[in-house]
Scaffold this motif. Structure first.
Motif, mmCIF file in Angstrom:
data_model
loop_
_atom_site.group_PDB
_atom_site.id
_atom_site.type_symbol
_atom_site.label_atom_id
_atom_site.label_comp_id
_atom_site.label_asym_id
_atom_site.label_seq_id
_atom_site.Cartn_x
_atom_site.Cartn_y
_atom_site.Cartn_z
ATOM 1 N N GLY A 783 0.781 -1.232 0.000
ATOM 2 C CA GLY A 783 0.000 0.000 0.000
ATOM 3 C C GLY A 783 0.804 1.268 0.000
ATOM 4 O O GLY A 783 0.249 2.356 -0.197
ATOM 5 N N ASN A 784 2.125 1.174 0.166
ATOM 6 C CA ASN A 784 2.929 2.379 0.325
ATOM 7 C C ASN A 784 3.189 3.106 -0.994
ATOM 8 O O ASN A 784 3.295 4.334 -1.012
ATOM 9 N N LEU A 785 3.338 2.367 -2.080
ATOM 10 C CA LEU A 785 3.717 2.945 -3.363
ATOM 11 C C LEU A 785 2.634 2.614 -4.386
ATOM 12 O O LEU A 785 2.789 1.717 -5.215
ATOM 13 N N PRO A 786 1.514 3.339 -4.349
ATOM 14 C CA PRO A 786 0.371 2.969 -5.195
ATOM 15 C C PRO A 786 0.592 3.211 -6.679
ATOM 16 O O PRO A 786 -0.146 2.656 -7.496
ATOM 17 N N TYR A 787 1.562 4.040 -7.048
ATOM 18 C CA TYR A 787 1.809 4.336 -8.461
ATOM 19 C C TYR A 787 3.258 4.016 -8.817
ATOM 20 O O TYR A 787 4.172 4.247 -8.019
ATOM 21 N N ASP A 788 3.448 3.507 -10.034
ATOM 22 C CA ASP A 788 4.795 3.228 -10.525
ATOM 23 C C ASP A 788 5.355 4.475 -11.201
ATOM 24 O O ASP A 788 4.634 5.445 -11.461
ATOM 25 N N VAL A 789 6.652 4.423 -11.510
ATOM 26 C CA VAL A 789 7.331 5.575 -12.104
ATOM 27 C C VAL A 789 7.404 5.479 -13.626
ATOM 28 O O VAL A 789 8.031 6.328 -14.264
ATOM 29 N N LEU A 790 6.765 4.476 -14.232
ATOM 30 C CA LEU A 790 6.958 4.235 -15.659
ATOM 31 C C LEU A 790 6.258 5.262 -16.542
ATOM 32 O O LEU A 790 6.782 5.656 -17.577
ATOM 33 N N SER A 791 5.055 5.673 -16.197
ATOM 34 C CA SER A 791 4.267 6.500 -17.108
ATOM 35 C C SER A 791 4.818 7.911 -17.207
ATOM 36 O O SER A 791 5.111 8.550 -16.186
ATOM 37 N N PRO A 792 4.950 8.451 -18.441
ATOM 38 C CA PRO A 792 5.351 9.858 -18.585
ATOM 39 C C PRO A 792 4.348 10.826 -17.963
ATOM 40 O O PRO A 792 4.681 11.986 -17.715
ATOM 41 N N LEU A 793 3.127 10.361 -17.712
ATOM 42 C CA LEU A 793 2.139 11.205 -17.048
ATOM 43 C C LEU A 793 2.587 11.595 -15.648
ATOM 44 O O LEU A 793 2.229 12.662 -15.140
ATOM 45 N N GLY A 794 3.392 10.757 -15.009
ATOM 46 C CA GLY A 794 3.800 11.019 -13.637
ATOM 47 C C GLY A 794 2.672 10.726 -12.672
ATOM 48 O O GLY A 794 1.571 10.310 -13.057
ATOM 49 N N SER A 795 2.903 10.965 -11.398
ATOM 50 C CA SER A 795 1.883 10.689 -10.387
ATOM 51 C C SER A 795 1.666 11.884 -9.469
ATOM 52 O O SER A 795 1.323 11.727 -8.304
ATOM 53 N N ASN A 796 1.844 13.093 -10.019
ATOM 54 C CA ASN A 796 1.643 14.287 -9.208
ATOM 55 C C ASN A 796 0.252 14.898 -9.371
ATOM 56 O O ASN A 796 -0.143 15.744 -8.587
ATOM 57 N N GLY A 797 -0.473 14.508 -10.425
ATOM 58 C CA GLY A 797 -1.810 15.050 -10.612
ATOM 59 C C GLY A 797 -1.817 16.431 -11.241
ATOM 60 O O GLY A 797 -0.850 16.869 -11.871
ATOM 61 N N ARG A 798 -2.918 17.122 -11.062
ATOM 62 C CA ARG A 798 -3.150 18.428 -11.692
ATOM 63 C C ARG A 798 -2.132 19.478 -11.219
ATOM 64 O O ARG A 798 -1.767 19.527 -10.044
ATOM 65 N N TYR A 799 -1.715 20.334 -12.159
ATOM 66 C CA TYR A 799 -0.783 21.420 -11.850
ATOM 67 C C TYR A 799 -1.341 22.715 -12.424
ATOM 68 O O TYR A 799 -1.708 22.777 -13.609
ATOM 69 N N LEU A 800 -1.422 23.749 -11.594
ATOM 70 C CA LEU A 800 -1.951 25.060 -11.985
ATOM 71 C C LEU A 800 -0.877 26.111 -11.783
ATOM 72 O O LEU A 800 -0.089 26.036 -10.831
ATOM 73 N N TYR A 801 -0.845 27.116 -12.673
ATOM 74 C CA TYR A 801 0.217 28.117 -12.565
ATOM 75 C C TYR A 801 -0.223 29.463 -13.129
ATOM 76 O O TYR A 801 -1.201 29.580 -13.880
ATOM 77 N N GLY A 802 0.538 30.466 -12.739
ATOM 78 C CA GLY A 802 0.402 31.808 -13.297
ATOM 79 C C GLY A 802 1.782 32.354 -13.613
ATOM 80 O O GLY A 802 2.787 31.934 -13.022
ATOM 81 N N ARG A 803 1.824 33.312 -14.564
ATOM 82 C CA ARG A 803 3.111 33.833 -15.008
ATOM 83 C C ARG A 803 2.949 35.273 -15.458
ATOM 84 O O ARG A 803 1.942 35.652 -16.062
ATOM 85 N N VAL A 804 3.939 36.090 -15.155
ATOM 86 C CA VAL A 804 3.984 37.466 -15.660
ATOM 87 C C VAL A 804 5.320 37.662 -16.368
ATOM 88 O O VAL A 804 6.353 37.186 -15.890
ATOM 89 N N ARG A 805 5.289 38.368 -17.493
ATOM 90 C CA ARG A 805 6.494 38.525 -18.313
ATOM 91 C C ARG A 805 6.534 39.938 -18.865
ATOM 92 O O ARG A 805 5.510 40.487 -19.278
ATOM 93 N N TYR A 806 7.720 40.509 -18.870
ATOM 94 C CA TYR A 806 7.934 41.811 -19.496
ATOM 95 C C TYR A 806 9.104 41.695 -20.453
ATOM 96 O O TYR A 806 10.221 41.328 -20.063
ATOM 97 N N ALA A 807 8.853 41.957 -21.733
ATOM 98 C CA ALA A 807 9.883 41.902 -22.770
ATOM 99 C C ALA A 807 10.167 43.320 -23.252
ATOM 100 O O ALA A 807 9.251 44.117 -23.454
ATOM 101 N N PHE A 808 11.443 43.631 -23.432
ATOM 102 C CA PHE A 808 11.821 44.993 -23.835
ATOM 103 C C PHE A 808 12.872 44.953 -24.937
ATOM 104 O O PHE A 808 13.424 43.885 -25.240
#
Length: 808
Positions: A783-808
């Motif tokens: 029960g300790n390791l329910p997911y393997d490391v093989l899938s490129p999907l990973g086992s971290n689930g949903r990821y949300l982000y924001g970004r600000v950029r200024y180009a000059f």
């Protein structure tokens, strides 16, 4: 939400988003009219005109594929179906340096260039990982995404053009240049997910980054462009509730049952980057140039939990048990200086290149049980260092003859490599007075003085390439190289690539090449001693032995031979109308003498043999590198782009798909020395065969839609990660396996420009919160390791982000 519902939602959103808009898409890289510099010496070839398949990824593609994660390798996986960059956990050094695959082959079978110059590899040997096991990969994440102008990926064998290691292909990372402008960027993101094995919602993996770059004019037409960045990432944990293995079920250990004692996921990480790219004009139609990268990363990795009552613990130190944490201190530096110009009809380029990786491996919250309750809990386990220095001299010129235009290139390269390992703290490997307890620091005993390696070698090579255009319809690239290794002798490689255009919009291309990869210095001389848990959860003490070690020789080890490959490719590139372009490439790669780690040789027969013949007590496991197998990889890659104008903006739809199947053609026989010890011993068994053949997905696909307008950029991308298979050998004929099904992933981003130079973005990856299949009860380690490391999907689930950029 069920897997079926998530898949249906992903498809609906992907089809719906382009109707409203979407941004400068990833894999815009595959536009067929972009000029390339990788894979040919001709200076005006485009992707459509290339004799080999080449992908071109722009800085915008990469920036929008990483979110704020800052991982170049993750961006390449999102944009290239043939590129695999899995996330490892509880995998030793692979927790700190992730390995990448191209076309399903080993990480050390892809050559990485920066501005056309060979990049050094990591000093860390991935001995405990699944993907990339036994390799010293290039650390893609040591190259800042913000430094990249574009990346050209040659998906074809290219040893005759660029030297050894280019079996699967070449990744050429081209740094940003120019004296004008710059950019500043900051972002923040986190995982927000429901972890079904524990029935909870989690928010973790908080990641923040900031980086900037700017250009400065040097002389008349020269430039200095430089940048710096910082990133910090918190850990993620997807471990389940501990059921406690039957052999550890004492009253004290059952008291921690039902807790999340293990760790499955990313560790804490902090990194600092710096880079520069410069050019200074010189008199006489020449220029001095230089570029470099500097990267410092501190990371943490996971290890198995040690229970309160057991031979690996002293309750006086850890009354509730402990989980050792590995700590990696990773310093990576690359520096190139050169001069290019023209002498008569010849262009020349002379350069010096030095790259080095230094990695210090530490443990905290650990213990050397043999030292008793007074054992230290922090250890310096080992130091690793790899350095390479290169000198290159290249000449090229154009000429006409036999009714064709040709570019002839001649060159020579000298490379010096050095690999060193240093012993850990004496307490990290000491065998203390408590002989009934395991010696050495838990979760990786320190390198001992006898394990230390200090290896050098020199490599010299010379090459010749002719790129020819026979009118508008037919072109060729012909290359030959001789490479001489100080320790493996000389080797010729060659390549012939040709393209025939039936019409200006339809062309057939094909390649035939031989390629070569010598064993890395680490594979030749790396040794380590460790105490830890095997796949069955049993505590063992073992050694990874160099092939020249007397113990390894007695077990049947032999000197390693270089890997040899024969590559065949056949492709079609077409532009249909003004909106659609596509390419389809088929390939076959045959590799002889592939190098891999042997199976772990364990048991009483081994221990008794080593104790009796070498006076080494308590050696319960041994491994060494072998030329394990001959393999054949068959595959196909499809890329298509549709461009149009929509609602006042530019619409781009991209589809890409890859398939690679590796089969074993011949397997090394178990040597008689091993069979004489125990008839059940196998040198190269089911676990390591699984690593080479089907531990990585055979198929990956992506569909992306982007729309770029005056102020808005919108992006949606769906990825499909194919199935993978995991096999363990726990001994006694128990060989559990599981096939993990294909998974879908939805990514999206909305970017808005409120004012000139400014942009704000919100986005997410894996928005449907998809996870791989859960491991079965034979594999999930109670029960300790329910997911393997093989899938490129990973086992971290949903990821949300924001970004600000200024180009000059």
């Amino acid at each position: 939400m069920s897997a079926h519902s998530r898949t249906r939602l992903a498809l609906v959103l992907t089809l719906a988003l382009p109707a409203t808009a979407a941004a400068q898409a990833p894999v815009a890289a595959t536009t067929l009219d972009q000029v390339i510099v990788t894979g040919t010496r001709a200076s005006d070839r485009t992707v459509l005109e290339s004799t080999s398949p080449v992908d071109v990824l722009t800085a915008e593609d990469l920036r929008r594929a990483t979110g704020p994660s800052g991982e170049l390798g993750s961006a390449l996986q999102a944009l290239l179906p043939s590129f695999n960059f899995p996330r490892q956990s509880n995998s030793g050094g692979a927790d700190h340096v992730r390995a990448a695959q191209l076309r399903g082959l080993s990480p050390d079978q892809v050559l990485v260039l920066v501005n056309g110059r060979r990049r050094h590899t990591s000093a860390v040997v991935s001995t405990d990982s699944k993907i990339g096991r036994g390799t010293t990969p290039v650390d893609f994440n040591a190259i800042p995404v913000g430094a990249v102008a574009r990346i050209e990926v040659l998906r074809d064998g290219a040893g005759a053009q660029y030297g050894s290691d280019a079996v699967a292909g070449v990744v050429n990372i081209i740094l940003a240049g120019g004296a004008e402008g710059g950019a500043l960027e900051a972002g923040y993101g986190l995982h927000h997910t429901r972890l079904e094995p524990i029935g909870r919602r989690l928010s973790d993996g908080q990641t923040g980054h900031a980086h900037g770059q700017a250009g400065i004019a040097l002389g008349d037409g020269g430039f200095l462009r430089l940048g710096a960045g910082y990133q910090q990432r918190n850990a993620t944990n997807r471990a389940g509730f501990d059921q406690v293995p039957p052999w550890d079920q004492t009253p004290a250990n059952l008291a921690v049952q039902g807790r999340r004692n293990y760790h499955l996921g990313d560790g804490d990480s902090r990194q600092l980057d710096g880079w520069f790219n410069a050019e200074l004009p010189l008199p006489g139609d020449a220029a001095l140039y230089g570029f470099g990268t500097w990267h410092q990363r501190d990371t943490e990795g996971a290890n198995y939990y040690r229970y309160p009552e057991g031979e690996a613990n002293w309750p006086q130190v850890y009354p509730h048990g402990y989980r050792p944490v590995s700590v990696g201190e990773n310093l990576d530096v690359g520096l190139v200086a050169g001069v290019r110009g023209r002498l008569g009809a010849w262009d020349y380029d002379a350069s010096l290149d030095h790259g080095a990786n230094e990695f210090t491996y530490r443990l905290r919250e650990s213990l050397n049980a043999s030292l008793g309750p007074d054992s230290p809990t922090r250890f310096r386990v080992a130091d690793y260092r790899f350095a390479q220095t290169l000198a290159n001299l290249d000449f090229s010129r154009g000429f006409a003859g036999a009714g064709a235009d040709h570019v002839l290139a001649l060159g020579a390269e000298f490379r010096a490599e050095r690999y060193q390992t240093g012993a850990g703290d004496p307490a990290s490997y000491a065998a203390g007075p408590y002989r009934d307890r395991p010696a050495g620091a838990q979760a990786g005993g320190g390198l001992t003085p006898q394990d230390q390696a200090n290896l050098r070698r020199e490599v010299a090579s010379a090459y010749a390439t002719v790129s020819s255009s026979f009118g508008e319809a037919f072109s060729t690239d012909l290359s030959a190289r001789y490479e001489h290794y100080q320790d493996f002798g000389g080797q010729f490689t060659g390549k012939l690539a040709a393209r025939h255009a039936f019409t200006p919009r339809l062309a057939l291309r094909g390649t035939l090449s031989s390629n070569f990869r010598a064993p890395s210095l680490a594979q030749v001389g790396f040794e380590s001693t460790s105490t830890g848990y095997n796949a069955a959860g049993q505590l063992v003490q073992g050694r990874l032995l160099a092939v020249a070690n007397p113990i390894a020789r007695a077990l049947g080890a032999r000197d390693l031979d270089p890997e040899q490959s024969r590559n065949l490719g056949l492709g079609l590139a077409a532009r249909i109308g003004e909106r659609l372009d596509l390419s389809l490439d088929l390939f076959q790669i045959e590799i002889d003498d592939r190098i891999a780690l042997s199976e772990a040789i364990t048991g009483d027969a081994l221990a008794a043999f080593v104790a009796a013949n070498f006076d080494v007590p308590a050696l319960e496991s041994a491994q060494f590198f072998v030329n394990a197998a001959d393999t054949r990889t068959l595959g196909a890659e499809l890329v298509a782009n549709w461009r149009d104008h929509l609602a006042g903006g530019r619409l781009l739809l991209t589809g890409a798909w890859s398939y690679a199947k590796t089969e074993l053609e011949h397997i090394v026989a178990t040597p008689p020395q091993l069979s004489a010890l125990d008839p059940s011993y196998v040198l190269f068994g089911v676990e390591e065969r699984n690593t080479l053949t089907d531990a990585a997905p055979r198929t990956r696909a992506l569909l992306s839609a982007s729309w770029a307008g005056h102020r808005w950029n919108l992006l949606a991308r769906v990825q499909r990660h194919g199935s993978a298979r995991r096999v363990f050998d726990f001994g006694g004929g128990f060989q559990p396996e599981q096939r993990y099904g294909a998974e879908w992933q939805l990514d999206a981003e909305v970017e808005y420009a409120p004012a000139p130079g400014w942009s704000l973005a919100l986005g997410g990856s894996n928005l449907t919160d998809a996870y791989p299949d859960r491991s079965n009860e034979d594999i999930h380690y109670f029960g300790n390791l329910p997911y393997d490391v093989l899938s490129p999907l990973g086992s971290n689930g949903r990821y949300l982000y924001g970004r600000v950029r200024y180009a000059f």
